[in-house]
Design an enzyme around this catalytic site. Structure first.
Site, PDB file in Angstrom:
ATOM      1  N   HIS A  38       0.921  -1.229  -0.178  1.00 18.30           N
ATOM      2  CA  HIS A  38       0.589  -0.035  -0.030  1.00 18.30           C
ATOM      3  C   HIS A  38       0.451   1.181  -0.299  1.00 18.30           C
ATOM      4  CE1 HIS A  38      -1.913  -3.552   1.385  1.00 18.30           C
ATOM      5  NE2 HIS A  38      -3.604  -2.882   1.121  1.00 18.30           N
ATOM      6  N   HIS A  78      -2.271  -1.275   6.853  1.00 20.87           N
ATOM      7  CA  HIS A  78      -1.852  -1.604   6.071  1.00 20.87           C
ATOM      8  C   HIS A  78      -0.787  -0.154   5.424  1.00 20.87           C
ATOM      9  CE1 HIS A  78      -5.096   1.235   5.772  1.00 20.87           C
ATOM     10  NE2 HIS A  78      -4.627   2.340   4.824  1.00 20.87           N
ATOM     11  N   GLY A 139      -3.561  -3.765  11.598  1.00 16.55           N
ATOM     12  CA  GLY A 139      -4.367  -4.184  10.093  1.00 16.55           C
ATOM     13  C   GLY A 139      -5.725  -4.406   9.689  1.00 16.55           C
ATOM     14  N   PRO A 140      -6.067  -5.737  11.025  1.00 15.27           N
ATOM     15  CA  PRO A 140      -7.717  -5.540  10.893  1.00 15.27           C
ATOM     16  C   PRO A 140      -8.345  -3.950  11.302  1.00 15.27           C
ATOM     17  CG  PRO A 140      -6.878  -7.503  12.588  1.00 15.27           C
ATOM     18  CD  PRO A 140      -5.481  -6.653  11.722  1.00 15.27           C
ATOM     19  N   HIS A 286      -4.638   3.162  -3.086  1.00 18.74           N
ATOM     20  CA  HIS A 286      -4.456   2.587  -2.060  1.00 18.74           C
ATOM     21  C   HIS A 286      -3.895   1.048  -1.691  1.00 18.74           C
ATOM     22  CE1 HIS A 286      -6.545   0.557   1.601  1.00 18.74           C
ATOM     23  NE2 HIS A 286      -6.517  -0.663   0.363  1.00 18.74           N
ATOM     24  N   SER A 409     -23.098 -10.069  36.579  1.00 19.74           N
ATOM     25  CA  SER A 409     -23.774 -11.779  36.562  1.00 19.74           C
ATOM     26  C   SER A 409     -22.600 -12.163  36.105  1.00 19.74           C
ATOM     27  CB  SER A 409     -25.042 -11.581  34.890  1.00 19.74           C
ATOM     28  OG  SER A 409     -26.183 -10.849  35.186  1.00 19.74           O
ATOM     29  N   GLU A 438     -18.536  -5.466  24.204  1.00 16.48           N
ATOM     30  CA  GLU A 438     -16.762  -5.807  24.126  1.00 16.48           C
ATOM     31  C   GLU A 438     -16.505  -6.012  23.275  1.00 16.48           C
ATOM     32  OE1 GLU A 438     -20.814  -6.115  22.940  1.00 16.48           O
ATOM     33  OE2 GLU A 438     -21.324  -7.149  24.719  1.00 16.48           O
ATOM     34  N   HIS A 499     -29.194 -16.922  24.657  1.00 19.82           N
ATOM     35  CA  HIS A 499     -27.963 -16.697  25.010  1.00 19.82           C
ATOM     36  C   HIS A 499     -27.802 -18.254  25.504  1.00 19.82           C
ATOM     37  CE1 HIS A 499     -29.842 -12.574  25.199  1.00 19.82           C
ATOM     38  NE2 HIS A 499     -29.717 -12.649  26.824  1.00 19.82           N
ATOM     39  N   ARG A 546     -23.157 -20.956  35.087  1.00 18.68           N
ATOM     40  CA  ARG A 546     -23.900 -19.963  35.787  1.00 18.68           C
ATOM     41  C   ARG A 546     -25.056 -20.477  36.755  1.00 18.68           C
ATOM     42  NH1 ARG A 546     -29.631 -19.746  35.801  1.00 18.68           N
ATOM     43  NH2 ARG A 546     -30.356 -17.697  36.435  1.00 18.68           N
TER      44      ARG A 546
HETATM   45  C1  TPP Z   1     -11.895  -5.229   9.632  1.00 18.25           C
HETATM   46  C2  TPP Z   1     -11.545  -5.237   8.384  1.00 18.25           C
HETATM   47  N1  TPP Z   1     -12.356  -4.787   7.119  1.00 18.25           N
HETATM   48  C3  TPP Z   1     -11.605  -4.564   5.929  1.00 18.25           C
HETATM   49  C4  TPP Z   1     -10.458  -4.672   5.717  1.00 18.25           C
HETATM   50  C5  TPP Z   1      -9.649  -4.667   4.627  1.00 18.25           C
HETATM   51  N2  TPP Z   1      -8.991  -3.244   3.850  1.00 18.25           N
HETATM   52  C6  TPP Z   1      -7.779  -3.035   3.942  1.00 18.25           C
HETATM   53  S1  TPP Z   1      -7.904  -1.510   3.886  1.00 18.25           S
HETATM   54  C7  TPP Z   1      -8.936  -0.949   3.776  1.00 18.25           C
HETATM   55  C8  TPP Z   1      -9.753   0.078   3.090  1.00 18.25           C
HETATM   56  C9  TPP Z   1      -9.435   0.752   4.085  1.00 18.25           C
HETATM   57  O1  TPP Z   1      -9.502   2.672   3.732  1.00 18.25           O
HETATM   58  P1  TPP Z   1      -9.094   3.432   4.794  1.00 18.25           P
HETATM   59  O2  TPP Z   1      -8.976   3.078   6.726  1.00 18.25           O
HETATM   60  O3  TPP Z   1      -9.418   4.645   4.812  1.00 18.25           O
HETATM   61  O4  TPP Z   1      -7.491   3.763   4.588  1.00 18.25           O
HETATM   62  P2  TPP Z   1      -7.076   4.310   2.995  1.00 18.25           P
HETATM   63  O5  TPP Z   1      -7.046   4.111   2.010  1.00 18.25           O
HETATM   64  O6  TPP Z   1      -7.759   5.913   3.972  1.00 18.25           O
HETATM   65  O7  TPP Z   1      -5.037   4.002   3.624  1.00 18.25           O
HETATM   66  C10 TPP Z   1      -9.998  -2.165   3.235  1.00 18.25           C
HETATM   67  C11 TPP Z   1     -11.452  -2.302   3.964  1.00 18.25           C
HETATM   68  C12 TPP Z   1      -9.652  -4.878   7.462  1.00 18.25           C
HETATM   69  N3  TPP Z   1      -8.004  -4.609   6.765  1.00 18.25           N
HETATM   70  N4  TPP Z   1      -9.773  -4.496   8.052  1.00 18.25           N
END
Ligand code: TPP
Ligand code: MG
Length: 694
Positions: A38, A78, A139-140, A286, A409, A438, A499, A546
């Site tokens: 990226h 990324h 990353g997520p 990107h 709980s 959560e 549940h 529980r």
């Molecule tokens: C939870 C999650 N969903 C999807 C992705 C796949 N993904 C990676 S980057 C991206 C787009 C991100 O856009 P933005 O945050 O605006 O980043 P930019 O391109 O502007 O750097 C996606 C959908 C991911 N990494 N994590």
């Protein structure tokens, strides 16, 4: 007459620009070389990351785990080349999991040349357990910013407990960079809401407002007023209209540092792919390499030597050494001296800091753990857990945690005198109130664990799904996070299928490195915690009942200490020579024990194996595993109020699994037990059928 060419002296401003463009071009070259990655966001955010690192952050590249360093989180993971570039250019050093310095760079230029290749220290996304100087795996999208809230909570708690007048041992800040994705994700909103509620003024998020995500313009799906949203959360909101303006960025960061009582959110207007004539401001910038031609054009726009690859011009490393390097070293040296006099004045507190940093436990931490007497009526797993947590939180000062609004709980509330609630201005409290969030809770627990606290988060087991992405990251990061999940099966009867967890055990058991434990009685709960507390690099999940479970009489049954081995022989026939093995976890252990008694009276020689943790059992020697589940005894019955999925592993093709095939139902527990086969006589019948003695 001859003229001698005198090179123009480098001004500070020129060095700044050279450093920024070095980050840009290293990122461009690495992605181009890897043919993957990226480039656009590093090109846009190089000035931001440069300013944070070289002008503001207190971080000593020689010791990236110095406890009082400022934290930097790249939530838009990324854009990892930003991090690999600055870790390289600052000469950040590597440390290992035992906190030893390795005397080598964390990220070498060769690693960057081998971006995204096997064993490179410049992988696709920032990885905490793999590269020194990465504060959390990202990353997520959304995880990084949520984790940063945990880091900010940790700083407040540490400062409150350990700082003394004249001794600011912990006074660091947390900077997190995020993009549109992090702010679209629900977890980002959960975390921002809690961060605003708590008034975490040590926390600064910088939002890369570039209006671009993968599918194109944000106008297709994300048109809310983000700044207004953060104002409503109670954050201080600032805007920098030009991502290339280092001075404005620096100014905004100094406003953050002067702001008290609320976190800061900086909206930074940027151009993805900045400098690339055909890619700037497009989604293509990107996640695709620019291509050779566009690489040349982008370099031309920066005034960069067009043919150079992976170029670090003379003066750039020195510029980082004079900026972050000198500032970090001075701050670290001063802190080391401060800690020495602190140690003399407050030796006990200094010892705690040492132990915490090494993930050790205080002497005698387990001395007051309860032993529960045999009791047929018994005790619920959650109640035993509550008693144990209240003991541990007193013997381990840096153990803290809370629930996502289910404290009463989950029985996770710390009720001893002085435990206190963690709230704005009450930073010493040990009870965290995560609210009904959560996902953010689990990420925050990770942020606390990354800050070397021992932390737990709790909810109903069914809602572990809402936390799962962060639980997964705790395992990937090798963090000792603790997740306490109660109402582990059909015990809440009337609440019904919404549940009643079914597939949750199987799905958590599938996460590599995660220790999942489902204890069978109150003493197994104690042993589960004893094991969990000693973990330094693994997260743990507890699935607790529980309803009351009989507390087994350990004079007749094997000691609960067997929990540490994942599975153990709880009961055998008198001659020790079983013809059938019952394997159970949690609430089904006492059921198996009852069936065992009934089978003995009918002349059937059964063994009962309590198996609270598949994962721990799999890590025992083959010899031990064979002693518990002898290959010579193929007749086996597994009993668990959860999905059947996976039990074939232990019962084999010939065995039986008494478990769930549906989502359960809404009814009193005793009726559900009958309907779904969790009764001693039904287990006995299954055994007889299996042995052909029906
Ligand atoms: C939870 C999650 N969903 C999807 C992705 C796949 N993904 C990676 S980057 C991206 C787009 C991100 O856009 P933005 O945050 O605006 O980043 P930019 O391109 O502007 O750097 C996606 C959908 C991911 N990494 N994590
Ligand atoms: Mg974007």
């Amino acid at each position: 007459m001859s003229a001698t060419h005198v090179a123009e002296p480098m001004t500070e401003a020129k060095l700044d620009q050279l450093a920024v463009d070095t980050i840009r071009t290293l990122s461009i070259d690495a992605v181009q070389q890897a043919k993957s990655g990226h480039p656009g966001t590093p090109m846009a955010l190089a000035p931001l990351v440069y300013t944070i690192w070289n002008r503001v952050m207190r971080f000593d590249p020689k010791d990236p785990i110095w406890p009082n360093r400022d934290r930097f989180v790249l939530s838009n993971g990324h854009a990892s080349m930003l991090l690999w570039s600055v870790l390289h250019l600052t000469g950040t050093q590597a440390v290992n999991a035992d906190y030893e310095r390795l005397g080598e760079p964390s990220v070498s230029l060769d690693d960057i040349r081998r971006f995204r290749q096997l064993s490179s220290k410049a992988p696709g996304h920032p990885e905490y357990h793999w590269v020194s100087g990465v504060e959390t795996t990202t990353g997520p999208l959304g995880q990084g910013i949520a984790t940063s809230v945990g880091m900010a909570i940790a700083q407040k708690w540490l400062a409150e407990r350990y700082n003394r007048p004249g001794f600011p041992i912990f006074d660091y800040n947390i900077y997190a960079v995020c993009g549109d994705g992090c702010l679209m994700e629900g977890i980002g909103s959960e975390a921002a809401s809690l961060g605003g509620h708590l008034g975490l003024d040590n926390l600064c998020w910088i939002y890369d407002n570039n209006h671009i995500t993968i599918e194109g313009s944000t106008s297709i799906a994300f048109t809310e007023d983000v700044a207004a949203r953060f104002l409503a959360y109670g954050w201080n909101v600032l805007r920098v209209g030009d991502a290339n303006d280092l001075d404005r960025i620096e100014q905004a960061l100094s406003v953050f540092r002067a702001t008290k009582g609320r976190p800061t959110f900086i909206v930074l207007d940027s151009h993805i792919g900045y400098g690339s004539p055909h890619r700037q401001d497009t989604a293509a910038a990107h996640g695709e390499p620019l291509g050779e031609e566009e690489v040349t054009l982008a370099k031309r726009s920066y005034g960069w030597p067009e043919g150079a690859r992976f170029l670090v011009p003379d003066g750039v490393r020195e510029h980082f050494a004079a900026g972050m390097g000198a500032r970090g070293a001075a701050a670290h040296t001063k802190w080391t001296a401060l800690l020495a006099s602190y140690r003399a004045a407050f030796p006990d507190l200094a010892t705690e800091i040492d132990q915490m940093q090494r993930r050790e436990l205080p002497a005698g931490w387990d001395q007051k753990l309860p032993v529960f007497p045999a009791d047929a009526k018994g005790m619920a797993g959650r109640d035993a857990s509550g008693k144990v947590l209240n003991v541990l939180a007193q013997s381990i000062p840096w153990l803290l945690g809370g629930s996502a609004d289910l404290g009463p709980s989950n029985k996770t509330t710390l009720t001893y005198e002085g435990a206190g609630d963690f709230q704005a201005g009450h930073w010493a409290g040990k009870n965290l109130h995560f609210g009904i969030r959560e996902h953010a809770m689990a990420a925050i627990v990770n942020g606390l664990a990354l800050s070397k606290l021992r932390a737990f988060g709790a909810t109903f087991f069914i809602f572990s799904d809402y936390a799962r992405p962060a639980i997964r990251l705790s395992a990937l990061m090798e963090l000792p996070s603790i997740f306490v999940f109660t109402h582990d099966a059909m015990g809440d009867g009337e609440d019904g299928p919404t549940h009643q967890p079914v597939e949750h055990l199987a799905s958590l058991r599938a996460i590599p490195g995660l220790v999942t434990l489902r204890p069978g009685d109150a003493n197994e709960v104690v042993e589960a915690y004893r094991y969990i507390m000693q973990l330094r690099h693994q997260p743990a999940v507890l699935a607790l009942s529980r309803q009351p479970l009989p507390t087994l009489d350990r004079r007749g049954y094997a000691s609960a200490a067997g929990v540490a081995r994942g599975a153990y022989v709880l009961a055998d026939p008198p001659d020790g020579n079983p013809e059938v093995i019952l394997i159970a976890s949690g609430s089904e252990v006492s059921l198996a024990a009852q069936a065992h008694g009934q089978l003995l009276t009918e002349g059937i020689r059964a063994r009962v194996v309590s198996m609270p943790s598949w994962d721990l059992f799999e890590h025992q020697t083959q010899e031990y595993r064979n002693s518990v589940l002898p290959p010579t005894v193929p007749a086996r019955v597994a009993i668990e109020q959860a999905s059947t999925f996976g039990w074939e592993r232990y019962v084999g093709a010939a065995g039986r699994v008494i478990a769930m095939h549906t989502f359960g139902a809404s009814a009193p527990l005793s009726e559900l037990q009958r309907k779904f086969g969790f009764q001693p006589e039904l287990v006995v019948a299954a055994v007889k059928e299996l042995l052909g003695r029906a």
